[in-house]
Scaffold this active site. Structure first.
Site, short mmCIF file in Angstrom:
data_model
loop_
_atom_site.label_atom_id
_atom_site.label_comp_id
_atom_site.label_asym_id
_atom_site.label_seq_id
_atom_site.Cartn_x
_atom_site.Cartn_y
_atom_site.Cartn_z
N GLY A 264 0.79 -1.23 0.00
CA GLY A 264 0.00 0.00 0.00
C GLY A 264 0.82 1.27 0.00
O GLY A 264 0.27 2.36 0.21
N GLU A 306 4.65 -6.38 0.88
CA GLU A 306 4.13 -6.67 -0.46
C GLU A 306 3.92 -5.39 -1.28
O GLU A 306 2.79 -5.04 -1.61
CB GLU A 306 2.80 -7.43 -0.34
N PRO A 307 4.98 -4.68 -1.64
CA PRO A 307 4.79 -3.52 -2.51
C PRO A 307 4.46 -3.94 -3.93
O PRO A 307 5.03 -4.90 -4.47
CB PRO A 307 6.16 -2.82 -2.45
N GLY A 308 3.53 -3.25 -4.55
CA GLY A 308 3.19 -3.49 -5.95
C GLY A 308 3.20 -2.19 -6.71
O GLY A 308 4.07 -1.92 -7.53
N ARG A 309 2.21 -1.33 -6.41
CA ARG A 309 2.11 -0.01 -7.04
C ARG A 309 3.41 0.78 -6.89
O ARG A 309 3.85 1.45 -7.83
CB ARG A 309 0.96 0.76 -6.38
N ARG A 354 -9.49 3.55 -13.15
CA ARG A 354 -9.36 4.15 -11.82
C ARG A 354 -9.98 5.54 -11.70
O ARG A 354 -10.59 5.84 -10.66
CB ARG A 354 -7.90 4.18 -11.38
N TYR A 358 -12.56 5.35 -8.78
CA TYR A 358 -12.11 5.96 -7.52
C TYR A 358 -12.04 7.48 -7.55
O TYR A 358 -11.72 8.09 -6.54
CB TYR A 358 -10.70 5.47 -7.16
N CYS A 385 -18.90 5.03 -24.68
CA CYS A 385 -20.27 5.57 -24.56
C CYS A 385 -20.63 5.68 -23.09
O CYS A 385 -21.50 4.95 -22.58
CB CYS A 385 -21.25 4.68 -25.31
N GLU A 386 -19.99 6.58 -22.41
CA GLU A 386 -20.16 6.72 -20.96
C GLU A 386 -19.68 8.12 -20.58
O GLU A 386 -18.54 8.49 -20.86
CB GLU A 386 -19.31 5.66 -20.24
#
Length: 457
Positions: A264, A306-309, A354, A358, A385-386
């Site tokens: 995180g 557990e780093p990812g981003r 995202r 978010y 189409c949004e």
């Protein structure tokens, strides 16, 4: 373009003499010409440097208190065969969250012992795959999963290595949906006692594992959220987990060897953002662990993170081609009016959900040329189409942005491709690695033939 630490661009990002964006030694126009747009572009050198930074920071900080560390790359952020290999070559293990992610990591040659498997609703097939491939730790997420896993392991004549994911009540992150340690959500088992004052779900899970000979309890796992820029939450969560560990030790005589503090760690998405410093957070968490263990009278456990981003996010950008440019007169709340340019690109929410999901903020720049035109207020939108198909909500770009320009969006390495869809039956972009002036395709662009091949009529 600034290339200082903490900005959203890879450290290799510069402008050439024509003003074109260069990443990993390759210009955006060259990438667009060879690979088309939209395209995810991944700077291999940036990924590797960030992997080394987290590995080194946590190894050094915990060595100072006499503890070892394992760093797991959180594959959910972005996982390809090449990415998994890069992580392992830099000394990281790989964390997976599905059978598909597990299969990719195994194909990359990551040994089962260096893999973890997460998931709040693992299927029997996923658990069987983990057992059959010798996955080093299976993070159980419910009481029912414990019995299912124990039965599957017993039938195979093996002992399954497990950790228990707990919710500590400490939650942090940029959005409610990515804050994962509060009680009212799907992940983990609470450390708090039930309404009858009895054992907490976390304690019940730990006791149940110890009672099953086909399970080996490795430790306790927690994860407090995503995109966290204040390290205080990690220390508080660590203290909560260490108290649970000590309680189990007193009650059963089993002091588990390992505590996982999740990931995180936040990154910079905008030029003014400052990402979390791995050395600072590693030092602060190590000191929190040391002090808590000293107060509890327990040995310091082995720690995993557990780093990812934080590793892959700033290593990636997305390159688009501009299509329609539309000035729109907007009436503000005070009845004043202003003009906003709607700049449409050839992708959108199918390649980066995202902002719609978010409200995530991103930064973009014209990537094919230099412009001295006065800045204009821009909203970068996709072609779906949004009405919520927004790539960048608010941005100042040169007012001469025009069809055919290339637009690069920074810090899209994490969760862009991994959350991509085929909405409106758009094909998903390729993932192109750049390094030392060369590019190569890691994941090819989907084609219409790929889409039609799934449709059985």
């Amino acid at each position: 373009m600034s290339t200082a630490s903490g900005t959203p661009w890879p450290a290799s990002a510069v402008r050439d003499d024509d003003g074109a964006l260069v990443v990993g030694g390759v210009t955006a126009p060259a990438l667009a010409a060879e690979h088309g747009t939209p395209a995810y572009v991944l700077d291999e050198g940036e990924f590797r440097a960030r992997a080394r930074a987290y590995q080194g920071a946590f190894t050094d900080a915990f060595a100072a208190i006499g503890a070892g560390v394992d760093v797991y790359y959180a594959g959910k952020a972005l996982l390809t065969v090449a990415v998994a290999r890069w992580a392992r070559e830099e000394g990281l293990r790989v964390d997976t969250a599905s059978g598909g992610e597990l299969a990719v990591a195994l194909r990359a040659g990551v040994p089962g012992a260096e893999l973890g498997l997460h998931g709040n609703n693992k299927s029997d097939a996923e658990l069987q795959a983990a057992l059959d491939n010798g996955v080093g730790r299976i993070i159980v997420d419910s009481l029912g999963e414990i019995d299912r896993l124990a039965d599957l392991a017993e039938a195979r004549g093996v002992v399954a290595p497990v950790m228990v994911r707990v919710t500590t009540g400490v939650h942090a992150g940029g959005h409610e949906f990515i804050s994962t340690a509060h009680e009212d959500q799907k992940f983990g088992l609470s450390v708090n006692a039930g309404p009858d004052g009895g054992d907490s779900p976390a304690v019940l899970a730990l006791l149940r594992i110890l009672a099953r000979p086909s399970l080996k309890l490795l430790g306790i796992h927690s994860h407090i959220g995503s995109q966290i820029l204040d390290s205080a939450g990690f220390g508080e969560a660590a203290r909560t987990v260490l108290r649970l560990r000590a309680h189990l030790g007193v009650r059963t005589g089993v002091l588990v060897d390992e505590v996982d503090l999740g990931g995180g760690y936040g990154i910079a998405y905008l030029p003014q953002d400052q990402e979390i410093d791995p050395r600072k957070v590693a030092h602060e968490v190590a000191q929190a662990v040391a002090h808590a263990c000293q107060e509890l009278g327990t040995a310091v456990p082995r720690i995993s993170i557990e780093p990812g981003r934080a590793i892959v996010g700033p290593a990636g950008i997305t390159v688009y081609t501009v299509g329609t440019v539309k000035p729109v007169l907007v009436t503000a709340d005070d009845n004043s009016t202003f003009t906003r340019l709607y700049v449409s690109v050839d992708g959108g929410m199918s390649d980066n959900i995202r902002p719609a999901l978010y409200g995530a903020a991103y930064h973009a720049e014209i990537a094919n040329r230099r412009s001295e035109a006065p800045l204009a207020l821009v909203r970068v939108v996709g072609k779906h189409c949004e009405s919520g198909d927004i790539v960048v909500h608010e941005l100042m770009l040169p007012g001469d942005v025009q069809p055919g320009d290339l637009l690069a969006v920074a810090a899209t390495g994490a969760y862009g491709r991994s959350m991509a869809s085929n909405y409106n039956l758009l094909t998903r972009p390729p993932v192109v690695a750049v390094h030392d002036g060369a590019s190569r395709v890691l994941l090819r662009r989907e084609t219409v033939d790929d889409l039609l091949a799934l449709d059985l009529g």
